[in-house]
Design an enzyme around this catalytic site. Sequence first.
Site, PDB file in Angstrom:
ATOM      1  N   GLU A  37       0.939  -1.132   0.036  1.00  0.00           N
ATOM      2  CA  GLU A  37       0.285   0.162   0.282  1.00  0.00           C
ATOM      3  C   GLU A  37       0.604   1.390   0.224  1.00  0.00           C
ATOM      4  OE1 GLU A  37      -3.012   0.078  -1.516  1.00  0.00           O
ATOM      5  OE2 GLU A  37      -3.566  -2.034   0.364  1.00  0.00           O
ATOM      6  N   HIS A  38       0.569   2.138  -0.821  1.00  0.00           N
ATOM      7  CA  HIS A  38       1.287   2.929  -1.389  1.00  0.00           C
ATOM      8  C   HIS A  38       2.646   3.299  -1.592  1.00  0.00           C
ATOM      9  CE1 HIS A  38      -1.901   5.738   0.213  1.00  0.00           C
ATOM     10  NE2 HIS A  38      -2.179   5.001   1.450  1.00  0.00           N
ATOM     11  N   ASP A  40       3.026   2.339  -4.905  1.00  0.00           N
ATOM     12  CA  ASP A  40       3.075   2.807  -6.429  1.00  0.00           C
ATOM     13  C   ASP A  40       3.684   3.640  -6.675  1.00  0.00           C
ATOM     14  OD1 ASP A  40       0.887   3.698  -5.419  1.00  0.00           O
ATOM     15  OD2 ASP A  40      -0.583   2.735  -7.647  1.00  0.00           O
ATOM     16  N   LEU A 123     -11.802   0.072  -3.789  1.00  0.00           N
ATOM     17  CA  LEU A 123     -11.368  -0.974  -4.485  1.00  0.00           C
ATOM     18  C   LEU A 123     -11.754  -0.153  -6.018  1.00  0.00           C
ATOM     19  CD1 LEU A 123     -14.280  -2.680  -2.553  1.00  0.00           C
ATOM     20  CD2 LEU A 123     -11.990  -3.255  -2.577  1.00  0.00           C
ATOM     21  N   SER A 125     -13.030   1.932  -8.059  1.00  0.00           N
ATOM     22  CA  SER A 125     -14.257   1.913  -9.197  1.00  0.00           C
ATOM     23  C   SER A 125     -14.242   3.208  -9.718  1.00  0.00           C
ATOM     24  CB  SER A 125     -15.574   2.591  -7.938  1.00  0.00           C
ATOM     25  OG  SER A 125     -15.146   3.645  -7.991  1.00  0.00           O
ATOM     26  N   SER A 126     -13.158   3.969  -9.698  1.00  0.00           N
ATOM     27  CA  SER A 126     -12.680   4.615 -10.591  1.00  0.00           C
ATOM     28  C   SER A 126     -11.511   4.296 -12.146  1.00  0.00           C
ATOM     29  CB  SER A 126     -12.577   6.640 -10.236  1.00  0.00           C
ATOM     30  OG  SER A 126     -11.103   5.874  -9.732  1.00  0.00           O
ATOM     31  N   GLU A 158      -7.207   9.689 -15.171  1.00  0.00           N
ATOM     32  CA  GLU A 158      -7.397  10.104 -13.491  1.00  0.00           C
ATOM     33  C   GLU A 158      -6.339  10.932 -13.062  1.00  0.00           C
ATOM     34  OE1 GLU A 158      -8.387   6.557 -11.218  1.00  0.00           O
ATOM     35  OE2 GLU A 158      -8.207   7.724  -9.793  1.00  0.00           O
ATOM     36  N   ASP A 170      -3.771   0.349 -10.010  1.00  0.00           N
ATOM     37  CA  ASP A 170      -5.305  -0.197 -10.046  1.00  0.00           C
ATOM     38  C   ASP A 170      -5.873  -0.294 -12.307  1.00  0.00           C
ATOM     39  OD1 ASP A 170      -5.197   0.772  -7.646  1.00  0.00           O
ATOM     40  OD2 ASP A 170      -6.032   2.955  -8.229  1.00  0.00           O
TER      41      ASP A 170
END
Length: 383
Positions: A37-38, A40, A123, A125-126, A158, A170
Site C-alpha cells: 500500500e502506498h 506505487d 476498490l 471503482s474510478s 485520473e 489500479d
Amino acid sequence: MTISSPLRLATSLFTATYATRPALAASAPGRVNLIGEHLDYNGGPVLPMAVRRRTAVVAAPAAGWWAASSRDSSAGPFDPEAAPSGRWTDYLAGVVRTLRGGGVALAGAQLAVASDVPAATGLASSAALTLAAARVLARLSGRRLGAAALAEIAYHAEHDEVGIRCGRTDQVIGAHARVDTALLYETGTGEMRHLPFRLPVHVLETGVRHTMAVGALNERRAECEAAAVTLTGQGLLEGPLASLPPDRLGEAEVLLPAPLARRVRHVVTETARVHAAAACIEADDLAGLGRILAEGHASLRRDFESSCAEADLLVETLLHHGAHGARLTGAGWGGAVLALLPAGREREILRRTRTMYEAAFGRALTAWQSRPAGHARLEEIPD
Ligand code: GLA
C-alpha cells in the site's frame, strides 16, 4: 448479491435513456491490493488482484457527449473540454481528452454506465470506470488498444486530467489481470509477474466512504516526496523512496522529522513485505501470507496513519477469531478490509466479526468474497 449484471443494467439504461441500442460495450474490474500500500507512487512493488465486481460502459456514436449512470440515475450532456466539476463525468471527460491527446478522433458518444464495484470504498471503482470507458471509446473510433496502452490512458485520465495523485496499481491490474492469479507488479521497473492464487478473498466494507482520501492521499504523497528529497540530498537514497535499503532505515529516520520518518518506515518495511508475500504465495504458505497482511495493517495504522477505527476493529476481530490475515486495502481513511480465512471456518469468523462490528458501530456490515478475476475487455451486448 448482484441481481442483474452491470452489463445488462448498463444496456437497459442505455436503451431507456436514448431510445436506441448501444453499438459497443466494455467492462473492467475493481481490485483489492493484497499487500503493497502506498508504494506505487514511491517506486515500490504492489500485489493486487482483480475482483469479480465490474463496471460496464456501453456506447454509441453521437453528435455531442451524453452520459447516464445507474448509480445516481443521472443522465445528461457533459463537456469533455470543461474543467473538472467534481461529478463522476469528470472521469469520462478525462478519458476523452486523453484519447484525443493521443490522436484518437472522437466527435461524440452516448454512454451508459452501471457497476457493482462499490464506490469510494478503496476498490478502484474510478479505474474500473476509466478503463471500461477507454476500451469502448477507443474501439468506437476504430482503435484497438493493448493492455499497456489502456492502463496508461486510464492512469493519465485520473492522474493528469482529474488531478488525483494516484500511482498505477489500479489501472495496471485492471488492464492486465488474469483469472486466479495475483499480479506482482514492480512499479519502479514496470516488471510484472502473474502468481497463481486460487483462493477467495473476503472483502469487508468499513462503511466509511473514503472521499476525504483524495486530499489525504495527495498529502501523504507530498510527505513521501519531501522525505525522498532530504534523503537524496544526504546521499542516502539514489532511486525512488522504496529503493532505500532496509539497513539504512535507522540512519534515515534520524535525519527526518517524526511524521516523515514514520512514512518512510512504512514504505521500506512494506516493500519487504510485498516480496515476502509473493514468496508465500508461490510456496502456498497461507499462514505466512496472513501474518504479513496483519503486519501490513499495523504499519498502515501506526506508521502511515491511513487507517480508521472501523478498519482497526475489523482487522483485530478477524485475527482474534482465527483469520489467517486481514488488512485495510486501497488508499485508506475508510474503504474496505480484506481477509484470508481458513477453509471451513469462514462463516463462523464472519458471523462473529459481524456481531462485533454491528455492536460497535450500530450499522450492518457489508461483506462479500471474490476469487481473482480477469481484466478489462470488450463485451457482447446482451439482448
Ligand atoms: C489509491 C491509488 C493507488 C495507490 C493506493 C494506495 O488506490 O489510486 O494508486 O496509491 O491508493 O496504495
